[in-house]
Design a protein around this motif. Structure first.
Motif, PDB file in Angstrom:
ATOM      1  N   CYS A 365     -88.058  30.865 -85.960  1.00 31.04           N
ATOM      2  CA  CYS A 365     -89.390  30.390 -86.332  1.00 31.04           C
ATOM      3  C   CYS A 365     -89.732  29.063 -85.670  1.00 31.04           C
ATOM      4  O   CYS A 365     -90.898  28.794 -85.395  1.00 31.04           O
ATOM      5  N   ASN A 366     -88.728  28.225 -85.405  1.00 29.63           N
ATOM      6  CA  ASN A 366     -89.027  26.914 -84.821  1.00 29.63           C
ATOM      7  C   ASN A 366     -88.119  26.597 -83.646  1.00 29.63           C
ATOM      8  O   ASN A 366     -87.761  25.443 -83.430  1.00 29.63           O
ATOM      9  N   ALA A 367     -87.747  27.610 -82.883  1.00 31.17           N
ATOM     10  CA  ALA A 367     -86.960  27.347 -81.681  1.00 31.17           C
ATOM     11  C   ALA A 367     -87.732  26.469 -80.708  1.00 31.17           C
ATOM     12  O   ALA A 367     -87.155  25.615 -80.038  1.00 31.17           O
ATOM     13  N   MET A 368     -89.052  26.652 -80.622  1.00 31.54           N
ATOM     14  CA  MET A 368     -89.839  25.799 -79.739  1.00 31.54           C
ATOM     15  C   MET A 368     -89.845  24.361 -80.233  1.00 31.54           C
ATOM     16  O   MET A 368     -89.790  23.413 -79.442  1.00 31.54           O
ATOM     17  N   GLY A 369     -89.872  24.162 -81.542  1.00 36.68           N
ATOM     18  CA  GLY A 369     -89.763  22.807 -82.077  1.00 36.68           C
ATOM     19  C   GLY A 369     -88.438  22.181 -81.714  1.00 36.68           C
ATOM     20  O   GLY A 369     -88.354  21.002 -81.362  1.00 36.68           O
ATOM     21  N   SER A 370     -87.381  22.982 -81.773  1.00 36.10           N
ATOM     22  CA  SER A 370     -86.054  22.496 -81.400  1.00 36.10           C
ATOM     23  C   SER A 370     -86.015  22.125 -79.923  1.00 36.10           C
ATOM     24  O   SER A 370     -85.409  21.111 -79.531  1.00 36.10           O
ATOM     25  N   ARG A 371     -86.665  22.919 -79.094  1.00 30.50           N
ATOM     26  CA  ARG A 371     -86.662  22.667 -77.657  1.00 30.50           C
ATOM     27  C   ARG A 371     -87.373  21.357 -77.314  1.00 30.50           C
ATOM     28  O   ARG A 371     -87.024  20.678 -76.353  1.00 30.50           O
ATOM     29  N   THR A 485     -93.919  21.465 -90.037  1.00 31.28           N
ATOM     30  CA  THR A 485     -94.539  22.348 -89.054  1.00 31.28           C
ATOM     31  C   THR A 485     -93.487  23.145 -88.297  1.00 31.28           C
ATOM     32  O   THR A 485     -92.357  22.701 -88.097  1.00 31.28           O
ATOM     33  N   PHE A 486     -93.878  24.342 -87.887  1.00 28.96           N
ATOM     34  CA  PHE A 486     -93.132  25.162 -86.952  1.00 28.96           C
ATOM     35  C   PHE A 486     -93.993  25.339 -85.698  1.00 28.96           C
ATOM     36  O   PHE A 486     -95.223  25.302 -85.773  1.00 28.96           O
ATOM     37  N   ILE A 487     -93.355  25.582 -84.548  1.00 30.51           N
ATOM     38  CA  ILE A 487     -94.079  25.887 -83.306  1.00 30.51           C
ATOM     39  C   ILE A 487     -93.657  27.282 -82.866  1.00 30.51           C
ATOM     40  O   ILE A 487     -92.477  27.527 -82.635  1.00 30.51           O
ATOM     41  N   ASN A 488     -94.605  28.190 -82.752  1.00 27.02           N
ATOM     42  CA  ASN A 488     -94.251  29.585 -82.477  1.00 27.02           C
ATOM     43  C   ASN A 488     -94.162  29.860 -80.972  1.00 27.02           C
ATOM     44  O   ASN A 488     -94.273  28.957 -80.143  1.00 27.02           O
ATOM     45  N   ARG A 492     -98.022  27.527 -80.793  1.00 25.02           N
ATOM     46  CA  ARG A 492     -98.920  27.217 -81.904  1.00 25.02           C
ATOM     47  C   ARG A 492     -98.176  26.474 -83.004  1.00 25.02           C
ATOM     48  O   ARG A 492     -97.202  26.976 -83.566  1.00 25.02           O
ATOM     49  N   TYR A 493     -98.646  25.271 -83.326  1.00 23.81           N
ATOM     50  CA  TYR A 493     -98.154  24.550 -84.495  1.00 23.81           C
ATOM     51  C   TYR A 493     -98.758  25.184 -85.746  1.00 23.81           C
ATOM     52  O   TYR A 493     -99.977  25.351 -85.843  1.00 23.81           O
ATOM     53  N   GLY A 494     -97.903  25.531 -86.695  1.00 21.08           N
ATOM     54  CA  GLY A 494     -98.358  26.047 -87.974  1.00 21.08           C
ATOM     55  C   GLY A 494     -97.737  25.238 -89.091  1.00 21.08           C
ATOM     56  O   GLY A 494     -96.586  24.791 -88.995  1.00 21.08           O
ATOM     57  N   LEU A 495     -98.473  25.056 -90.151  1.00 23.25           N
ATOM     58  CA  LEU A 495     -98.014  24.250 -91.286  1.00 23.25           C
ATOM     59  C   LEU A 495     -97.392  25.145 -92.343  1.00 23.25           C
ATOM     60  O   LEU A 495     -97.990  26.141 -92.750  1.00 23.25           O
ATOM     61  N   HIS A 496     -96.173  24.807 -92.750  1.00 22.38           N
ATOM     62  CA  HIS A 496     -95.601  25.488 -93.915  1.00 22.38           C
ATOM     63  C   HIS A 496     -95.554  24.502 -95.076  1.00 22.38           C
ATOM     64  O   HIS A 496     -95.410  23.294 -94.875  1.00 22.38           O
ATOM     65  N   ASP A 561    -106.821  23.755 -91.487  1.00 19.28           N
ATOM     66  CA  ASP A 561    -108.196  24.239 -91.367  1.00 19.28           C
ATOM     67  C   ASP A 561    -108.364  25.194 -90.188  1.00 19.28           C
ATOM     68  O   ASP A 561    -109.097  26.185 -90.281  1.00 19.28           O
ATOM     69  N   ARG A 562    -107.674  24.920 -89.080  1.00 20.29           N
ATOM     70  CA  ARG A 562    -107.855  25.721 -87.867  1.00 20.29           C
ATOM     71  C   ARG A 562    -106.859  26.872 -87.773  1.00 20.29           C
ATOM     72  O   ARG A 562    -106.806  27.573 -86.769  1.00 20.29           O
ATOM     73  N   ARG A 563    -106.048  27.058 -88.797  1.00 22.46           N
ATOM     74  CA  ARG A 563    -105.063  28.147 -88.826  1.00 22.46           C
ATOM     75  C   ARG A 563    -104.076  28.009 -87.676  1.00 22.46           C
ATOM     76  O   ARG A 563    -103.729  28.955 -86.979  1.00 22.46           O
ATOM     77  N   GLY A 564    -103.597  26.789 -87.499  1.00 22.38           N
ATOM     78  CA  GLY A 564    -102.656  26.489 -86.439  1.00 22.38           C
ATOM     79  C   GLY A 564    -103.353  26.058 -85.164  1.00 22.38           C
ATOM     80  O   GLY A 564    -104.514  26.414 -84.917  1.00 22.38           O
ATOM     81  N   VAL A 565    -102.642  25.257 -84.355  1.00 18.36           N
ATOM     82  CA  VAL A 565    -103.196  24.739 -83.106  1.00 18.36           C
ATOM     83  C   VAL A 565    -102.136  24.854 -82.017  1.00 18.36           C
ATOM     84  O   VAL A 565    -100.995  24.432 -82.202  1.00 18.36           O
ATOM     85  N   GLN A 566    -102.523  25.403 -80.870  1.00 13.58           N
ATOM     86  CA  GLN A 566    -101.600  25.504 -79.739  1.00 13.58           C
ATOM     87  C   GLN A 566    -101.525  24.177 -78.992  1.00 13.58           C
ATOM     88  O   GLN A 566    -102.533  23.472 -78.856  1.00 13.58           O
TER      89      GLN A 566
END
Length: 730
Positions: A365-371, A485-488, A492-496, A561-566
């Motif tokens: 779910c957040n491998a991109m965040g890790s990268r 946040t996770f980055i998919n 896309r950053y999404g808030l959990h 509000d924006r349902r995630g942002v790339q």
């Protein structure tokens, strides 16, 4: 009770955890003022990044449904997503710190004692063996803000040189390939490309099982696309494709070079794009001349017609997209294979336009965040530890002396493990991952861990294979019990969100890192990081001017509000499109703004089938209801019904007949490293001389062969030599 936990703040013992939750990073529940409402949260399983509507009663989650307006999943969810809340209720949850006592058993202790013990033991290792003798192994499963906190605490506060994450096992190859080819780790695509492509080529990717919602996006494609699966197995994706190239294992690099050579010979390439936007095409063209159709036929097992038709379909396609996952990444030559895919996209101009791209689908779910932000493979925000200007920038933003930032890169995961073997690393902190199950050549790893002076495991479950080896277990909150946040995969950053309390005395990883910092004596360094959103603000500063710039996001509120942002989303940027892709202008991230053709001769894997061990073992995902080491999915009675309840080994019926193996018979699968029992599943989905086993069972990695890509250091899980024997023949 959690309220009785004693934490140190500014040298004073307090009991303020519940009285001042924001001070300790609990985060806020972002929901309607009504306690009976819904709130949207991004899923915490895979990298797809689906939006889930969490239904609340009296302020606590009671159920969920897929979000219909989330641009990723559009009202859909896979089985794991549907069960995301239920797995939190497991009786196996870690609820109190555990310390191994004189009896040799893990025994409950207080947080105060656990944190004192943690610091005492880690500092003791450092005093005896040096700062470099302690390391951490992190994850792609915690929030980006927690990753940044951990990496900063470990490297800048505690003086660690070495730390890596389990994303090394899934995404290091893609990250390395992108960095070398594009100048930055930059997956170029948007999920809309699944629907806009007229030719989709999946290399080593069983997307139907690994990323079911992304396959749903493929099914929404109205262009009657060609769907080509390149895979040794007749996977679910291959069955649904318009054509399947049943390639011999680990021959994909040869195939891709042969296809490139054929396209060049036919002049089916975009010479204008190549000249304007790339470097080193001519040396690449010369390199692939020796990769003839005949050579590819011999190594891949494919017919001339199949190889030529693949090239022709790439040529005919107006919007060709290339997709890959673990079949490429987990290889002894994965980086060069990924770059062979990138080269095909570049030479045909299939990048930067809708429905195109060389596209790596991420795992966790957040491998991109890790990268980008874990402080492992690079300095925070995609910066470099070895670049003084980058270190100055990061030190200035964090308000720390530049001398606290290491000037050298960390060892990779396998090098950290080897460092333990050689007794150069004596203390290890493992966070939200389970290497005693997931690491390649499992028996070897468990023996190596015995060489540690001190092993700490921080996890939501206390009964994982790794936690059972630990000297100290720190109970962590899970997705749904904390915020971040996770980055998919599509950037896309999404808030959990925190929608349920953590059980017992379990704390969010964010809180644990704050507490460790205080007990260690470096808490003042992180005094501004009072909650995850404050770290997000620092991440925005760190990203400014980088390809992954997110300085223009107006905090968590805009993400919600924006349902995630790339990314990128820089300050002043006016493009607020829901779906965006990179390289639309043909400018890449190298200094000259051009992409590079990178190539190398293909080579044989380090272990191949022979007379003694005549079968090639392939491993991978078993079912859409399974996830990694199953520390979560195995807790769901619903998910357990959706996959076999015993370990199976897939083998071809002709091979079974030759060995006298009956359907469902319990047999031995043996490699040079171990032997496991599995039930024979006879299927023509695997080729003759090959067998397949799902990676989720705890014994499978006793068989795997420890070989690593030389550039990414990613393990090659999908190639080992084994033999099959009936139990009475053993």
């Amino acid at each position: 009770m959690v309220g009785d936990i004693i934490l140190a703040r500014d040298g004073h013992l307090t009991r303020q955890l519940l009285l001042e939750p924001a001070k300790f990073g609990l985060g806020k529940t972002r929901q309607s003022e009504s306690p009976d409402a819904t709130t949207t949260s991004v899923c915490g399983f895979c990298s797809t990044g689906c939006g889930l509507e969490i239904h609340l009663k009296e302020g606590r989650s009671v159920n969920l449904t897929p979000s219909t307006d989330w641009p990723v999943n559009l009202g859909m969810a896979c089985p794991k997503g549907w069960e995301a809340l239920n797995v939190l209720q497991s009786s196996d949850r870690a609820t109190r710190p555990l310390r191994r006592g004189a009896s040799g058993e893990l025994e409950p202790t207080s947080w105060d004692e656990a944190l004192h013990y943690f610091c005492q033991q880690m500092k003791g290792v450092q005093s005896r063996h040096g700062n470099d003798a302690v390391a951490f192994l992190s994850t792609g499963q915690i929030a980006t803000e927690e990753m940044a906190f951990l990496g900063s605490l470990a490297k800048f506060g505690m003086g660690m040189q070495h730390g890596d994450g389990n994303t090394r096992q899934c995404m290091a190859t893609a990250a390395t390939a992108y960095k070398e080819s594009f100048g930055f780790d930059a997956p170029p695509f948007s999920y809309a490309d699944f629907e806009e492509s007229d030719t989709l080529i999946f290399v080593g990717s069983n997307i139907c099982i690994a990323h079911p919602i992304l396959w749903e996006r493929v099914l929404r494609n109205r262009h009657q696309p060609e769907i080509i699966a390149i895979d040794p197995r007749l996977t679910e994706t291959a069955q649904a494709a318009t054509s399947h190239l049943k390639i011999q294992p680990k021959s994909d690099l040869t195939l891709l070079y042969a296809v490139a050579n054929y396209l060049i010979q036919k002049d089916w390439i975009d010479r204008e794009f190549i000249a304007a936007h790339t470097n080193d095409f001519e040396p690449f063209a010369q390199h692939v001349q020796s990769y003839t159709i005949e050579r590819a036929m011999e190594l891949t097992g494919l017919s001339e017609q199949a190889i030529v038709e693949l090239a022709e379909k790439i040529h005919r396609g107006q919007r060709v997209s290339f997709w890959w996952t673990m079949g490429v990444n987990q290889s002894h030559e994965g980086v060069r294979t990924a770059q062979a895919i990138i080269n095909l996209a570049l030479m045909t101009g299939n990048i930067g336009r809708p429905g195109t791209g060389a596209n790596s689908i991420t795992g966790q779910c957040n491998a991109m965040g890790s990268r980008l932000f874990s402080n492992t493979t690079n300095l925070l925000g995609g910066h470099s530890f070895t670049n003084e200007a980058d270190r100055q920038k990061v030190a200035g933003i964090l308000e720390i002396p530049i001398e606290r930032i290491p000037t050298e890169n960390s060892w990779a995961y396998d090098q950290i493990i080897e460092g333990i073997r050689q007794e150069k690393i004596k203390g290890l902190w493992v966070i939200a991952t389970n290497p005693a199950h997931s690491w390649i050549h499992q028996n070897d790893l468990q023996e190596i861990f015995q060489k540690l002076d001190f092993l700490v495991v921080q996890d939501m479950y206390s009964n994982t294979e790794t936690a059972q080896l630990a000297d100290l277990v720190l109970p962590a909150a899970a997705w749904g019990e904390k915020e971040g946040t996770f980055i998919n995969s599509e950037r896309r950053y999404g808030l959990h969100k925190k929608v349920s309390p953590a059980p017992g005395e379990a704390l969010a990883d964010f809180q644990i890192f704050r507490a460790v910092a205080d007990y260690w004596g470096c808490g003042e360094m992180f005094s501004k990081w009072t909650e995850p959103e404050r770290v997000f603000e620092t991440m925005q500063q760190l990203s400014e001017g980088q390809p992954c710039d997110i300085s223009g996001i107006a905090g968590y509120a805009e993400l919600d509000d924006r349902r995630g942002v790339q990314w990128p989303c820089a300050t002043g940027e006016t493009d607020r499109s829901v779906e965006r892709r990179l390289f639309e202008t043909g400018r890449f991230y190298h200094a000259d703004e051009k992409a590079k053709f990178i190539f190398e001769d293909s080579r044989r894997p380090g272990e191949t089938a022979d007379d003694e061990f005549p079968f090639v073992l392939l491993t991978g995902r078993g079912a859409a209801a399974q996830w990694h080491t199953q520390t979560r999915t195995a807790k769901s009675s619903v998910l357990r019904k959706l996959y076999p309840n015993v370990l199976q080994v897939d083998l071809h019926p002709a091979d079974a007949k030759a060995l006298g193996i009956a359907p469902h018979e319990l047999i031995h699968v043996e490699s040079r490293r171990g032997i496991v029992q599995a039930h024979a599943n006879l299927t023509a989905a695997v080729g003759r001389g090959q067998v397949f086993m799902p990676m989720h069972w705890d014994t499978v990695n006793q068989l795997t062969f420890a070989e690593f890509d030389p550039y990414s250091r990613q393990p090659s899980y999908k190639n080992a030599a084994v033999r099959l024997r009936r139990r009475q023949d053993v």
